[in-house]
Design an enzyme around this catalytic site. Structure first.
Site, PDB file in Angstrom:
ATOM      1  N   TYR A 194     -24.540 -23.655   3.871  1.00  0.00           N
ATOM      2  CA  TYR A 194     -23.824 -23.368   5.123  1.00  0.00           C
ATOM      3  C   TYR A 194     -24.845 -23.015   6.194  1.00  0.00           C
ATOM      4  O   TYR A 194     -25.733 -22.188   5.974  1.00  0.00           O
ATOM      5  CB  TYR A 194     -22.841 -22.199   4.944  1.00  0.00           C
TER       6      TYR A 194
ATOM      7  N   GLU B 149     -21.729 -25.867  13.867  1.00  0.00           N
ATOM      8  CA  GLU B 149     -21.690 -25.540  12.436  1.00  0.00           C
ATOM      9  C   GLU B 149     -21.892 -26.777  11.573  1.00  0.00           C
ATOM     10  O   GLU B 149     -21.325 -27.824  11.856  1.00  0.00           O
ATOM     11  CB  GLU B 149     -20.315 -24.912  12.112  1.00  0.00           C
TER      12      GLU B 149
END
Ligand code: GDP
Ligand code: MN
Length: 380
Positions: free
Chosen positions: A101, A189
């Site tokens: 992530y 992201e």
């Protein structure tokens, strides 16, 4: 404004972040063509602006052409979490060793950018945060200082990366920081950022959101938004295009004013007299008749609005322009809603004349106009 995955990945690619080979398709025939260039197995990804597509059936792998076409037929036109699938992104399937992530966002409470990174990627960051908060690195960036190599080093150390892998991660962090700045984004992201078996880092997903207040600086994005309004409602898109502010409210008295302060005071007046505002609509300074017309048309077309209170205190705004806009909106919509216009200031004589000639009453006192509007709404 939220960008679709394929739009985000186009940006990634321009900033030299590796993405899988792929293309967008909106029919099974197009899917077939894309498969020819992408190869098999391929991943078919629904282009919808909802999180967790994977779990909701929006990400599927095809091992043959036939399977790809079958999946495309099933997915196109279906709904993922209530959103209709119109496009698929078809990509080569990447062999993943580990899902990471990585994001940069803004921590408003301390007015800093923050890099978030975790080796527990793939799932929602909220889920990681709840389950294993210690597995997320939070690295703050002072905007006046900007991204520095020590930020990147701190992240690599946290991830346990060194050598070439650390330098690859560094390039990606620099790229997404640059995207944040260049596009006035509030989030960039990558989840997952795939660590491949060959020790490469590839962005498998892209989520970028842009600060709406900065869209005027990004005409390319604003025109994307016009073509595809996404989660914005139609009237908000019209408002943005014409340059006025519109917020839809629950009540039945439509309110339009010039200037945010006067418009809010107009809402207060309606409340004071026992009415319920149906809009905050600020036409802004120096509104042209076209803008006034577009703005009032929104209110006239709403069946839930019973009366309209227009409050104009003309300075730079010209009362005659406003009056012409009002008259044109009524004429074009053919609406017979009751309208109460308080019109004072620059060129008020001319403006009032236009209203009277078209059978519209005007007020000089906004208390009176607000009261009449409230009465009209409650009696109809
Ligand atoms: P999201 O569920 O909307 O966040 O969709 P993602 O694009 O993040 O995809 C969800 C999951 O699908 C990823 O975490 C991966 O496990 C898997 N996935 C996506 N693309 C690929 C790929 O190219 N190869 C493989 N093997 N898995 C993929
Ligand atoms: Mn994802």
């Amino acid at each position: 404004m939220r960008l679709y995955e394929f739009e985000g990945k186009e940006i990634f690619s321009r900033y030299s972040i590796k993405i899988p080979r792929g293309a967008v398709a909106s029919s099974p025939e197009e899917v077939e063509k894309v498969i020819d260039t992408v190869g098999l197995p391929a991943v078919l990804k629904a282009q919808v602006l909802v999180g967790g597509r994977g779990k909701a059936g929006g990400i599927r792998i095809a091992r043959s052409r036939e399977e790809a076409i079958k999946i495309a037929r099933e997915m196109l036109g279906s709904e993922i979490r209530g959103v209709k699938v119109k496009r698929l992104l078809i990509e080569e399937a990447i062999k993943i060793a580990r899902e990471i992530y990585l994001s940069i966002t803004i921590d408003r409470s301390i007015r800093k950018y923050v890099i978030l990174g975790s080796l527990e990627g793939g799932v929602d960051i909220e889920e990681i945060a709840a389950r294993k908060p210690e597995s997320i690195a939070r690295i703050y960036i002072e905007p006046l200082v900007g991204l520095r190599s020590y930020h990147v080093r701190a992240l690599s150390d946290f991830m346990g990366f060194s050598g070439e892998l650390a330098s690859k991660l560094g390039s990606i962090v620099s790229a997404i920081y640059k995207i944040m700045i260049d596009y006035d984004a509030d989030l960039v992201e990558i989840n997952p950022l795939a660590l491949t078996e060959g020790q490469d880092l590839v962005a498998l997903d892209a989520k970028i959101t842009i600060d709406d207040n900065a869209l005027y600086r990004h005409q390319d994005l604003a025109s994307l938004l016009e073509k595809d309004p996404r989660d914005m409602d139609e009237d908000e898109v019209i408002a943005r295009k014409h340059g006025f502010s519109y917020v839809k409210l629950e009540g039945d008295v439509g309110i339009m004013g010039n200037g945010a302060g006067l418009t809010m005071a107009s809402m207060d007046l309606v409340k004071l007299y026992g009415g319920r505002p149906a809009s905050f609509l600020d036409i802004g300074g120096g509104a042209s008749r076209e803008r006034v017309k577009a703005a009032l048309t929104i209110l006239l077309r709403r069946p839930d609005i019973k009366s309209i209170f227009i409050n104009i205190y003309g300075g730079i705004t010209r009362c005659d322009e406003v009056a012409m806009g009002i008259v044109e909106a009524i004429r074009e919509t053919g609406s017979n809603k009751k309208i109460f216009v308080r019109l004072v200031g620059t060129r008020e004589e001319e403006g009032r004349k236009i209203l009277v000639e078209n059978g519209i009453r005007y007020f000089t006192d906004d208390n009176e106009a607000a009261l009449e509007a409230v009465k009209a709404a409650s009696s109809s």
